[in-house]
Design an enzyme around this catalytic site. Structure first.
Site: not given
Ligand code: IVH
Length: 681
Positions: A35, A118, A139, A178, A299
């Site tokens: 640091d 998530k 968003r 995020e 996904k």
């Molecule tokens: S994809 C159309 N991947 O969850 C999909 N979202 O309700 C776009 N989030 O607004 C999001 N981890 O803030 C995606 N691995 C992840 C995520 C993630 C957290 C949050 C994000 C989003 C909400 C979806």
């Protein structure tokens, strides 16, 4: 070569070097320098930039925090709407999702699912135009969010420029991901807030959201925000269509190459059973992660298939979030009691029918404050829902109104202190009620316990129980009485659970506490808003508690990082006679009110330094640049950023660059850190 040309090259080099260190530290979590070395580079850059303001580059690490506080966040329209994910808590619905997907895709051969965590934070869109961060926005309603660019720029996990190792570094693209806080960062921040007398945040997600909406980016820079990227889209349709980027997995790889932090816990699988296995695994293992997640995301991996699936309403058909149940329990609220803190803060506490949650039995939970009780309409006798979030202390999140007993009444916040019955006060604009009676037994107990606690005077053998015992028999009523205890050893020995050994250990512990530095003592005195960090700053600035006592409110306010609220609280504390009496008794008892090594002051002025100009370069073996500069300036020397014929000495450390060369060319004397230390001693 002209002077500014050299400076330009040095600045460019420093910017590159620091960005690299940021990347190693914040993205790879694998720093290569200490640091101190990092700070030295940053301060070298800042010095150069001060000397050559025209050479300050917008993407310089020094410009992560810049400019005035904003009045408002301008609207940011998303080129592609920011959708949200369909949620489910239910395994069957994940299977149904898979059936739907397979039906539409008619079992495409390259079928695969990407499993991700998530993250429980705030969604963020980052626009990069020709290789530079242009805009960061929330968003919002999916179409239009808030442009929070100045705040986003303070997050060092977010590159201001992508890494040139990527073939896409100079393209225009959007990254989504995020913004969140690690649990460690969150807890540390809350501890510091509490010590400083500030309201702690409820959980990492709330504090992330609150921080991103803060108008002053200097404040944002102090908060431990970080980022994880999970989405990448290029402006150029040719790149978008490239085979090299045709799956989510490939895009995560591309994000990584561009220098963005991506999740380590991503997995491509080939069946919905494997997806569920991933989700169930993380549902169990979530506690092992250093941050909070609230589910798993699945996904469809191939982008062409994502396109085929398209989206409905506000969420895509190619993804679904499997949300984890919050760690909650239901139990009966038997009573609401009030706790009195050492500053007189009243905290309502839920006394619960004992219930097991995440491996521990919970009997009490915090109800935060009167507003919270009213907002959630929590009544004694209710079936309440409790939760353990990022914090260790459980909280009451709501009420199961269907189980409410008949004839229950709303809770009326008491008007008097449960301990001393003095009238409670709620200052305008504050959420808390206070007991303002300094003689309140609960406050006396809490003040004494705080004084003896580990972070303050650290008196072994003087925990809450002993303090309570001594207060009850009249041996203690103020912190100064602690240092008279040795004259009462007979009375101590006569007490329950106090043998000879215990008494002698206690008296020894009290004696040892006289060796603590004055900042600990100042902290121990329990001045509102003065945590250990503020106490250190104040002692550093004034040298002693006496000097602080005699300082004007303006002088205290002028200390860097100390605001008017702290200044007023400190100033008021030393205007109360009772506090001054205690201070006098502590002084007589031999407690350290001054720093042991007298601080450098005017008498330090030293012939070697007076009227001389010094230039610092390279990394010094033990001192930071700030320390070395302060030592020079305190003795009457001047510190400058660039070498000229007027420079008296160049103080050179390791890896000293162009400045050292210049000094040699001009015949300026070069000294080392040990020369400096010798002249200072
Ligand atoms: S994809 C159309 N991947 O969850 C999909 N979202 O309700 C776009 N989030 O607004 C999001 N981890 O803030 C995606 N691995 C992840 C995520 C993630 C957290 C949050 C994000 C989003 C909400 C979806």
């Amino acid at each position: 070569m002209s002077k500014s040309k050299t400076a330009e090259a040095s600045i460019a080099e420093l910017v590159r070097e620091i960005a690299e260190h940021d990347y190693r530290y914040y993205v790879l979590a694998d720093p290569k320098v200490s640091d101190r070395e990092y700070d030295a580079l940053l301060s070298e850059l800042q010095t150069l930039e001060r000397e050559h303001p025209e050479l300050v580059r917008p993407n310089s690490p020094s410009q992560r925090v810049a400019g005035e506080a904003t009045k408002l966040f301008p609207p940011a329209v998303h080129a592609v709407p920011m959708l949200s994910l369909a949620n489910t808590y239910n395994r069957d619905e994940v299977i149904e999702f898979d059936t739907r997907v397979q039906g539409i895709l008619e079992r495409a051969p390259n079928f695969g699912y990407m499993c991700e965590l998530k993250f429980d934070g705030v969604a963020m869109s980052l626009l990069y135009v020709n290789g530079t961060l242009q805009r960061g926005s929330t968003r919002g309603d999916g179409t239009t969010g808030d442009d929070v660019t100045p705040n986003v720029r303070t997050i060092r996990a977010i590159p201001l420029e992508p890494r040139t190792a990527s073939p896409y570094a100079n393209e225009s693209f959007e990254v989504r991901g995020e913004v969140f806080m690690s649990l460690e960062g969150f807890r540390k921040m809350n501890r510091e807030r509490e010590e400083a007398g500030e309201q702690p945040f409820a959980n990492p997600r709330n504090s992330t959201a609150g921080t991103l909406k803060t108008l002053d980016s200097h404040e944002v820079a102090k908060r431990p925000l970080t980022f994880v990227a999970y989405h990448l889209r290029f402006d150029d349709p040719k790149i978008e269509a490239s085979e090299k980027l045709d799956t989510q997995a490939k895009r995560i790889e591309a994000l990584k190459q561009l220098g963005f932090p991506v999740s380590k816990e991503v997995r491509v699988v080939n069946s919905i059973e494997a997806v569920m296995e991933f989700a169930m695994h993380w549902q169990e293992a979530r506690e092992s992660l250093p941050f909070e997640i609230d589910g798993a995301v699945v996904k469809v991996n191939a982008l062409r298939e994502q396109e085929t699936l398209g989206s409905v309403a506000k969420s895509p058909r190619w993804a679904i979030a499997y949300k984890f149940e919050a760690k909650q329990a239901h139990t009966r609220l038997n009573a609401i009691t009030l706790q009195v803190g050492r500053m007189g803060t009243i905290t309502p506490v839920a006394e619960l029918e004992p219930v097991a949650l995440t491996g521990i039995t919970i009997r009490r939970a915090t109800l935060h404050n009167a507003d919270e009780i009213e907002r959630k309409d929590i009544r004694v006798g209710d079936m309440v829902i409790i939760e353990r979030g990022g914090e260790v202390i459980p909280k009451v999140v709501g009420v199961d109104a269907t189980k409410r007993p008949k004839h229950s009444k709303p809770f009326y916040f008491p008007t008097v202190c449960p301990e001393c019955e003095s009238t409670l006060v709620r200052p305008e604009g504050e959420v808390n009620w206070y007991c303002e009676n300094p003689e309140c037994p609960a406050q006396i107990l809490a003040r004494l316990t705080h004084f003896a606690s580990r972070g303050a005077l650290d008196i072994e053998g003087l925990g809450e129980q002993s303090v309570q015992q001594f207060v009850e028999v009249g041996l203690l009523s103020s912190v100064a009485d602690i240092y008279d205890l040795h004259t009462h050893s007979d009375e101590l020995l006569a007490l329950d659970r106090m043998g000879e050994k215990k008494v002698s250990n206690l008296l020894e512990g009290i004696d040892q506490s006289k060796k603590q530095p004055p900042a600990r003592l100042l902290f121990g005195l329990g001045v509102r808003h003065v945590g250990i960090n503020v106490a250190k700053l104040l002692i550093k600035a004034f040298g002693s508690i006496d000097a602080l006592r005699d300082a004007t409110e303006e002088a205290i306010d002028a200390v860097p990082s100390v605001g008017p609220e702290i200044a007023s609280s400190v100033f008021t504390f030393f205007r109360i006679q009772k506090n001054l009496d205690i201070l006098d008794r502590l002084r007589k008892a031999g407690l350290p009110l001054h720093e042991t090594e007298p601080r450098v002051a005017k008498n330090l002025s030293n012939e070697f330094f007076v009227g001389k100009t010094f230039v610092l370069t390279g990394t010094l073996p033990t001192l930071t640049r700030e320390e070395a500069s302060a030592m020079i300036e305190q003795r009457g020397g001047k510190v400058s950023g660039s070498v000229s014929k007027k420079t008296s000495y160049v103080l050179a450390g390791e890896e000293a660059g162009s400045k050292l060369k210049k000094a040699e060319e001009l015949g300026v004397a070069i000294i080392s850190e040990s020369d400096l230390l010798r002249e200072c001693s």
